[in-house]
Design an enzyme around this catalytic site. Structure first.
Site, PDB file in Angstrom:
ATOM      1  N   LYS A  56       0.835  -1.202   0.000  1.00 23.11           N
ATOM      2  CA  LYS A  56       0.000   0.000   0.000  1.00 23.11           C
ATOM      3  C   LYS A  56       0.869   1.251   0.000  1.00 23.11           C
ATOM      4  O   LYS A  56       0.586   2.231  -0.702  1.00 23.11           O
ATOM      5  CB  LYS A  56      -0.971  -0.042   1.186  1.00 23.11           C
ATOM      6  N   GLN A 100      -4.160  -1.654   9.368  1.00 21.76           N
ATOM      7  CA  GLN A 100      -4.070  -2.985   8.760  1.00 21.76           C
ATOM      8  C   GLN A 100      -4.743  -4.029   9.643  1.00 21.76           C
ATOM      9  O   GLN A 100      -4.464  -4.135  10.833  1.00 21.76           O
ATOM     10  CB  GLN A 100      -2.598  -3.360   8.494  1.00 21.76           C
ATOM     11  N   ASP A 123     -10.298   3.468   3.876  1.00 18.41           N
ATOM     12  CA  ASP A 123     -10.327   2.015   3.732  1.00 18.41           C
ATOM     13  C   ASP A 123     -11.748   1.485   4.003  1.00 18.41           C
ATOM     14  O   ASP A 123     -12.005   0.297   3.859  1.00 18.41           O
ATOM     15  CB  ASP A 123      -9.329   1.389   4.714  1.00 18.41           C
TER      16      ASP A 123
END
Lengths: 283, 283
Positions: A56, A100, A123
């Site tokens: 990412k 994450q 996200d």
């Protein structure tokens, strides 16, 4: 009669998206003199999480953005992680925050997800973002489902009136992809570990989304001819949640593993971060 | 062979719930010396909305609470309604806020729903509340779906592993009831106006929820024997969204119209307001 199924090339589309995003990022920098920043948070030392975060970060750089990497130790507490997120929420340079998944067991992941400010939730992991998306209100979608939808739209695959069967109901995959397909006027069935007649239900799918996290759990023989096959799984050995092999001849379209859904997840995260940066300028 | 279907008596259960709530309200008053208050907001002069608001106010009184009735004119703007909600959000006496749906066309209903503070969203209409409920986090559920779930649980009807087919996808009915059934481990299919093969899908339902808002739109012949039939519709003449008549002999269970889902909606609203009042004491 066998034809060759259309390959939904997430790798190619994500490159195309990145080319466009690079131009948009350059424009942002030109206008503001500031490079947009995605903050990534990694807690602990899970090797695949480390790889994902790195990928990412690399994608940020490819489009001309910066990523700030916050790496916290395995023994981080919920309170410490909440504080780290809050700091990023209040940091005006940060356009988006990626926490994450998964985090170590002692951490209340939901509380930490929901701590992310809605305008930085690029996200798409907050309950608020899920609720807004579900109600067709502006919100950044959960990255993997939003990437899947982008892929289906890019290849102009019809969704309205189709029967989509989603296997899996996780907060960042099964549930949001079901709501996104519903909002695009698909009839949606959500199956999971407690579903009693999975093969028969899958047999009805015009669009099948595998999101169970078990290698080749969904058998090719359960899927009817000419279905659109979306495999959101990834397991060692380059296999997904769906037994794809036999489908490559008789599906209408399918996402390869790797190179299908995976690259779209990252491209979507980056696209949503760029959108957040653009919004900041506009406001 | 015909048996008589179990009647899911929402009227009786709501009375039972009210009896319990009355005791809890008395306890709150004893502890705090303060009578819990539900604020109801009615905008305009829609006769059925007036009736609904009145019924909710009456239910408050029956359990020993008070309701504050805010009645705004038909020409109210979004800004005026937002301001009215904000005032109630900041009023410490108010435990819950009900904004009667629908509001006049010029008003941004979603913005107004979402203005309601999450801890006062006892009717379960906010995007945040929907998101939290969907993710199995504590939140007040949308009143009608939550009432339906309460009714199914009261009669100990099995949900896990069953195939529930929800017809309708509105923000306060179809979508939330689908997520609630999913969270109780049903396999869930969501159908709507764009669904192409409705009768065949409904035929599969172990649990069918009619939430389309069209009188007897769902035909009895589409529903298999021994299904659990939940009718969330109400239309003049005392009919619902499902053609119930022929099912009374061959369903496993059904909600009558009236006297099924309707009373449960109100009881749930009141129950959630009492829960909010109890939370206020605890905090």
């Amino acid at each position: 009669m066998t034809a060759t199924a259309l390959l939904l090339d997430g790798k190619a589309l994500s490159k195309q998206m990145e080319a466009d995003l690079k131009i948009r990022v350059a424009r942002i920098i030109e206008k503001t003199g500031v490079v947009p920043v995605l903050a990534t948070i990694l807690v602990g030392n899970d090797p695949s999480s480390e790889v994902y975060v790195k990928m990412k970060g690399n994608a940020c750089e490819r489009v001309g953005m910066t990523s700030v990497k916050v790496h916290l130790p395995e023994e981080t507490t919920t309170e410490e992680l909440l504080a780290a997120i809050d700091k990023l929420n209040n940091d005006d340079r940060i356009c988006g925050i990626l926490l994450q998944h998964p985090v170590p067991h002692q951490i209340d992941e939901r509380a930490c997800f929901d701590k992310i400010a809605i305008d930085k939730d690029v996200d798409g992991v907050t309950c608020l973002g899920f609720g807004r998306m579900s109600m067709n209100e502006p919100a950044y979608g959960s990255a993997t489902p939003a990437g899947i939808m982008e892929l289906l739209k890019h290849y102009k695959l019809p969704i309205a009136g189709k029967h989509a069967v989603v296997v899996g109901r996780s907060p960042i995959l099964g549930k949001p992809v079901a709501m996104m397909l519903l909002n695009e006027n698909a009839t949606v069935t959500i199956c999971h570990s407690r579903t009693s007649n999975l093969p028969e239900l899958i047999k009805q799918a015009d669009i099948i989304v595998g999101a169970v996290g078990k290698p080749e759990f969904i058998k090719a023989e359960w899927i009817k001819d000419n279905a659109v096959v979306v495999d959101a799984g990834y397991h060692t050995g380059g296999i997904g949640d769906i037994e794809l092999g036999p489908l490559k001849d008789r599906a209408a379209a399918y996402t390869p593993v790797p190179g299908g859904v995976g690259p779209m997840t990252i491209a979507t995260l980056i696209a949503q971060t760029v959108a957040s940066a653009e919004k900041k300028i506009a406001s």
